[in-house]
Motif scaffolding. Structure first.
Motif, PDB file in Angstrom:
ATOM      1  N   UNK A   1     -22.883 -23.511  19.571  1.00 13.61           N
ATOM      2  CA  UNK A   1     -22.967 -22.300  20.393  1.00 13.61           C
ATOM      3  C   UNK A   1     -22.513 -21.078  19.605  1.00 13.61           C
ATOM      4  N   UNK A   2     -21.425 -21.240  18.877  1.00 14.64           N
ATOM      5  CA  UNK A   2     -20.899 -20.124  18.084  1.00 14.64           C
ATOM      6  C   UNK A   2     -21.914 -19.700  17.022  1.00 14.64           C
ATOM      7  N   UNK A   3     -22.527 -20.672  16.368  1.00 11.76           N
ATOM      8  CA  UNK A   3     -23.535 -20.385  15.342  1.00 11.76           C
ATOM      9  C   UNK A   3     -24.712 -19.636  15.957  1.00 11.76           C
TER      10      UNK A   3
ATOM     11  N   UNK B   1     -29.334 -17.088   6.964  1.00 11.21           N
ATOM     12  CA  UNK B   1     -28.884 -15.703   6.783  1.00 11.21           C
ATOM     13  C   UNK B   1     -27.504 -15.756   6.139  1.00 11.21           C
ATOM     14  N   UNK B   2     -27.249 -14.873   5.201  1.00  7.06           N
ATOM     15  CA  UNK B   2     -25.931 -14.809   4.570  1.00  7.06           C
ATOM     16  C   UNK B   2     -25.092 -13.752   5.301  1.00  7.06           C
TER      17      UNK B   2
ATOM     18  N   UNK C   1     -26.044 -11.051  15.064  1.00  8.38           N
ATOM     19  CA  UNK C   1     -26.437 -10.692  13.706  1.00  8.38           C
ATOM     20  C   UNK C   1     -25.575  -9.558  13.124  1.00  8.38           C
ATOM     21  N   UNK C   2     -24.257  -9.794  13.046  1.00 14.01           N
ATOM     22  CA  UNK C   2     -23.367  -8.736  12.564  1.00 14.01           C
ATOM     23  C   UNK C   2     -23.387  -8.621  11.027  1.00 14.01           C
TER      24      UNK C   2
ATOM     25  N   UNK D   1      -6.749 -15.794   3.953  1.00 16.88           N
ATOM     26  CA  UNK D   1      -6.679 -14.529   4.700  1.00 16.88           C
ATOM     27  C   UNK D   1      -6.805 -13.324   3.774  1.00 16.88           C
ATOM     28  N   UNK D   2      -7.458 -12.288   4.304  1.00 16.42           N
ATOM     29  CA  UNK D   2      -7.543 -11.033   3.567  1.00 16.42           C
ATOM     30  C   UNK D   2      -8.509 -11.020   2.398  1.00 16.42           C
ATOM     31  N   UNK D   3      -9.356 -12.044   2.299  1.00 16.67           N
ATOM     32  CA  UNK D   3     -10.346 -12.109   1.222  1.00 16.67           C
ATOM     33  C   UNK D   3     -11.738 -12.181   1.842  1.00 16.67           C
ATOM     34  N   UNK D   4     -12.702 -11.645   1.153  1.00 10.75           N
ATOM     35  CA  UNK D   4     -14.070 -11.625   1.650  1.00 10.75           C
ATOM     36  C   UNK D   4     -14.824 -12.869   1.176  1.00 10.75           C
ATOM     37  N   UNK D   5     -15.496 -13.519   2.118  1.00 11.78           N
ATOM     38  CA  UNK D   5     -16.291 -14.715   1.826  1.00 11.78           C
ATOM     39  C   UNK D   5     -17.705 -14.512   2.354  1.00 11.78           C
ATOM     40  N   UNK D   6     -18.565 -15.451   2.012  1.00 10.78           N
ATOM     41  CA  UNK D   6     -19.916 -15.453   2.564  1.00 10.78           C
ATOM     42  C   UNK D   6     -20.205 -16.827   3.131  1.00 10.78           C
ATOM     43  N   UNK D   7     -21.028 -16.846   4.171  1.00 10.97           N
ATOM     44  CA  UNK D   7     -21.428 -18.112   4.770  1.00 10.97           C
ATOM     45  C   UNK D   7     -22.910 -18.024   5.131  1.00 10.97           C
TER      46      UNK D   7
END
Length: 190
Positions: free
Chosen positions: A109-111, A155-156, A118-119, A144-150
């Motif tokens: 559901x979250x996905x 979609x990235x 689409x933020x 925490x406090x670091x930027x990641x991608x998923x």
């Protein structure tokens, strides 16, 4: 289109969990930021809205630092119902962390919700949404406090993990770190 997709998703969640008091995501569906909390507490269940009551007060401070209004973001939880256990002191119901099974159960559901909204930025608040999005045993203290991608449905998305605003209540020593992380996030979103 977005509104209809979200209504359909929420209808499915309510249908599948008609035995539970659910708190669904709310806010600006066109937001470039989605905040993902753990699960609703008693006040959220009562008002049918994420991040109200004590958690809401901390969210207001959080949004103030970012210089954005609550009406500018979309807020949801990794688990859509309040996980509880009986208090040994009062015998009443108190919050407990969601189980791995509950996190996994609500993950789809979250996905879907993230995919619909689409933020540009997903901000996870605490360990539960982090585990839900990355499907691994990641600890907030390490990321925490670091930027990641998923990658979500091909979609990235950018992900910025933060401690849960309530963590600062229980662990005062986190306050400085939390404020620093928010300042980093502010730079990324403005």
């Amino acid at each position: 289109m977005k509104e209809d997709s979200l209504k359909n998703l929420n209808s499915n969640i309510m249908e599948e969990h008609s035995d539970k008091e659910l708190v669904l995501g709310s806010g600006n569906i066109n937001s470039s930021i989605i905040l993902v909390g753990e699960a609703p507490g008693s006040k959220e269940v009562q008002l049918k809205k994420p991040f109200v009551g004590q958690a809401g007060k901390h969210l207001e401070e959080f949004l103030e630092i970012l210089e954005i209004g609550r009406n500018e973001v979309y807020i949801t939880n990794a688990v859509k119902f309040r996980p509880t256990r009986k208090s040994s002191k009062t015998n009443g119901l108190i919050n407990r962390p969601p189980t791995k099974k509950e996190i996994e159960f609500f993950r789809k559901y979250l996905i879907d919700e993230i995919s619909i909204i689409n933020p540009k930025m997903i901000v996870t608040l605490g360990n539960t949404p982090l585990k839900s999005i990355f499907e691994e045993d990641i600890k907030i203290g390490e990321v925490h406090g670091k930027l990641y991608e998923v990658n979500i449905k091909d979609e990235i998305y950018k992900v910025f993990p933060l401690y849960h605003p309530a963590a600062v209540i229980y662990r005062r020593e986190l306050r400085g770190t939390y404020i620093e992380d928010l300042k980093k996030l502010k730079e990324l979103i403005h």
